[in-house]
Enzyme design. Structure first.
Site, short mmCIF file in Angstrom:
data_model
loop_
_atom_site.label_atom_id
_atom_site.label_comp_id
_atom_site.label_asym_id
_atom_site.label_seq_id
_atom_site.Cartn_x
_atom_site.Cartn_y
_atom_site.Cartn_z
N SER A 194 -23.32 -57.11 34.06
CA SER A 194 -22.44 -58.28 34.13
C SER A 194 -23.25 -59.46 34.67
O SER A 194 -24.23 -59.27 35.39
CB SER A 194 -21.30 -57.98 35.10
OG SER A 194 -20.62 -59.16 35.43
N TYR A 207 -18.85 -54.91 43.45
CA TYR A 207 -18.93 -54.94 41.99
C TYR A 207 -20.28 -55.50 41.57
O TYR A 207 -20.98 -54.93 40.73
CB TYR A 207 -17.78 -55.79 41.43
CG TYR A 207 -17.80 -55.93 39.92
CD1 TYR A 207 -17.37 -54.88 39.11
CD2 TYR A 207 -18.25 -57.09 39.32
CE1 TYR A 207 -17.39 -55.00 37.72
CE2 TYR A 207 -18.27 -57.22 37.93
CZ TYR A 207 -17.85 -56.18 37.14
OH TYR A 207 -17.88 -56.30 35.77
N1 LIG Z 1 -14.27 -58.47 30.85
C1 LIG Z 1 -15.26 -59.16 31.35
O1 LIG Z 1 -15.17 -60.39 31.51
C2 LIG Z 1 -16.53 -58.48 31.75
C3 LIG Z 1 -17.60 -59.29 32.15
C4 LIG Z 1 -18.79 -58.70 32.51
C5 LIG Z 1 -18.92 -57.33 32.45
N2 LIG Z 1 -17.86 -56.55 32.09
C6 LIG Z 1 -18.06 -55.10 32.04
O2 LIG Z 1 -17.70 -54.61 30.77
C7 LIG Z 1 -17.19 -53.30 30.87
C8 LIG Z 1 -15.85 -53.19 30.19
O3 LIG Z 1 -14.96 -54.10 30.82
P1 LIG Z 1 -13.56 -54.52 30.17
O4 LIG Z 1 -13.31 -55.88 30.66
O5 LIG Z 1 -13.57 -54.23 28.72
O6 LIG Z 1 -12.60 -53.51 30.93
P2 LIG Z 1 -11.09 -53.07 30.58
O7 LIG Z 1 -10.47 -53.97 29.58
O8 LIG Z 1 -10.44 -52.89 31.90
O9 LIG Z 1 -11.27 -51.65 29.87
C9 LIG Z 1 -11.77 -50.59 30.59
C10 LIG Z 1 -11.86 -49.37 29.71
O10 LIG Z 1 -12.39 -48.33 30.50
C11 LIG Z 1 -11.46 -47.28 30.64
N3 LIG Z 1 -11.46 -46.82 32.01
C12 LIG Z 1 -11.20 -47.56 33.11
N4 LIG Z 1 -11.32 -46.80 34.20
C13 LIG Z 1 -11.65 -45.57 33.75
C14 LIG Z 1 -11.90 -44.34 34.40
N5 LIG Z 1 -11.82 -44.23 35.73
N6 LIG Z 1 -12.21 -43.27 33.66
C15 LIG Z 1 -12.28 -43.34 32.33
N7 LIG Z 1 -12.05 -44.48 31.65
C16 LIG Z 1 -11.74 -45.57 32.36
C17 LIG Z 1 -10.12 -47.84 30.26
O11 LIG Z 1 -9.39 -46.75 29.73
P3 LIG Z 1 -7.85 -46.47 30.15
O12 LIG Z 1 -7.13 -47.64 29.60
O13 LIG Z 1 -7.51 -45.19 29.50
O14 LIG Z 1 -7.82 -46.41 31.62
C18 LIG Z 1 -10.52 -48.87 29.21
O15 LIG Z 1 -10.70 -48.24 27.97
C19 LIG Z 1 -17.15 -52.98 32.37
O16 LIG Z 1 -18.30 -52.25 32.72
C20 LIG Z 1 -17.19 -54.34 33.02
O17 LIG Z 1 -17.74 -54.29 34.30
C21 LIG Z 1 -16.66 -57.10 31.73
#
Ligand SMILES: NC(=O)c1ccc[n+]([C@@H]2O[C@H](COP(=O)([O-])OP(=O)(O)OC[C@H]3O[C@@H](n4cnc5c(N)ncnc54)[C@H](OP(=O)(O)O)[C@@H]3O)[C@@H](O)[C@H]2O)c1
Length: 328
Positions: A194, A207
């Site tokens: 990130s 984080y």
């Molecule tokens: N969104 C951003 O702006 C952003 C920016 C920088 C980096 N990131 C990184 O990108 C990655 C994805 O982020 P996102 O924003 O797409 O997240 P998100 O929308 O919250 O989606 C998270 C995904 O991971 C699964 N998940 C969450 N906790 C879990 C657990 N304990 N065990 C198994 N599965 C789990 C969820 O499945 P369920 O729904 O089944 O729980 C969902 O499919 C992360 O590593 C985050 O740090 C995101």
């Protein structure tokens, strides 16, 4: 000093100035060329991802960035193993991928917060598959908004969960899958870091620390294994519209997950460390120029971050209220 030595001094200064200007011009031209290759040329010529192997494993694949990577990889011809927590969402996403892209899917239900004991079952489920690509995407934050470390809700449990989900999952999934990639002398591992890991981020301390772990691990692993046919790419996005960002509406700066995944996958083979898309790369540069590390760590900046957190929370509450009104 006589006029001859004066002109010598002037000449030396002019030479130093000239070389400095030339050095910076070359440096910036090189950076612009690299940026152009990674974020523009990559949209026209892409690596054939199918060549890495039949299956791609995506963790956190049922929503947000992980789901978008799973779709995009299926669109590019790979069969997909979806790994996530909720069984209903896993079935729904697997069905959508099979219907829309005609690819095979496997699902693995697991909770990455639980620690070491979940991995033998994952290893068993992956045993007979030729895995070409691993996307270590799963990750969580500990609060809906930016908070001080001691304001993390239920801190003893929550901090362990964040470490298990953001760090342990990356190392354990790599330990499971990398050996067979090395045997086949082919493989791609994409690790989701990130922008919050690019510098220490007050009010996102844990984080941010988990994400710099992902960055260092990926970059070091890439140099260890690239001579053996393995590419490890670290992706460090800014904000993407997902659950994690309360589905803030996409804009020029804030990408939708599907646009982001498509652009980021195009950069495979062009860069082993990337912001994922040009909008985020430009924000990364702007942030490092206008908010250098010393400023971000100052008390003044922390105060501003607190205010920003409050205004973001207000915006999110308003959005929630509006969508609740629509549902009524
Ligand atoms: N969104 C951003 O702006 C952003 C920016 C920088 C980096 N990131 C990184 O990108 C990655 C994805 O982020 P996102 O924003 O797409 O997240 P998100 O929308 O919250 O989606 C998270 C995904 O991971 C699964 N998940 C969450 N906790 C879990 C657990 N304990 N065990 C198994 N599965 C789990 C969820 O499945 P369920 O729904 O089944 O729980 C969902 O499919 C992360 O590593 C985050 O740090 C995101």
């Amino acid at each position: 000093m006589d006029s001859e030595s004066n002109s010598m001094v002037v000449m030396v200064l002019v030479l130093i100035g000239g070389f400095t200007v030339l050095f910076y011009m070359l440096k910036w031209s090189w950076k612009c060329w690299c940026g152009f290759r990674v974020y523009v040329l990559s949209n026209f010529w892409q690596v054939n991802l199918k060549a890495y192997g039949q299956w791609a494993v995506v963790t956190g694949a049922t929503s947000g960035i992980g789901k978008a990577y799973a779709y995009e990889l299926a669109r590019r011809g790979l069969d997909i193993v979806l790994v996530s927590r909720s069984i209903d969402k896993l079935h729904a996403v697997a069905k959508e991928i099979e219907d829309k892209h005609g690819r095979q899917t496997h699902i693995i239900q697991t909770d990455f917060t639980e620690g070491h004991h979940i991995y033998p079952a994952i290893a068993e489920a992956l045993r007979d598959l030729e895995i070409g690509i691993l996307v270590n995407n799963v990750g969580m934050n500990y609060s809906e908004t930016l908070v001080h470390f001691l304001d993390i809700p239920n801190p003893e449990q929550r901090t362990t969960h964040v470490i298990n989900c953001n760090i342990l999952s990356v190392t354990q999934m790599t330990t499971l899958i990398l050996p067979r990639m090395v045997e086949r002398e082919k493989g791609l591992i994409i690790n989701m870091s990130s922008e919050a890991g690019a510098q220490p981020q007050p009010m996102l301390s844990l984080y941010s620390a988990t994400k710099i772990f992902v960055t260092y691990f990926s970059r070091a692993l890439n140099s260890e294994y690239k001579s053996r046919g393995i590419t490890v790419q670290c992706v460090a996005p800014f904000m993407v519209s997902t659950n994690m960002t309360q589905h803030l509406p996409p804009s020029l700066l804030l990408k939708s997950a599907s646009e982001f995944a498509c652009e980021a996958l195009n950069t495979v083979g062009y860069s082993s460390y990337t912001s994922g898309c040009v909008a985020h790369a430009l924000q990364h540069i702007a942030l490092s120029v206008f908010f250098p590390g010393w400023l971000r760590l100052s008390s003044y900046f922390v105060k501003q971050t607190e205010k920003f957190a409050l205004s973001m929370q207000k915006k999110v509450d308003e959005m929630k209220e509006r969508s609740a009104c629509k549902q009524d």
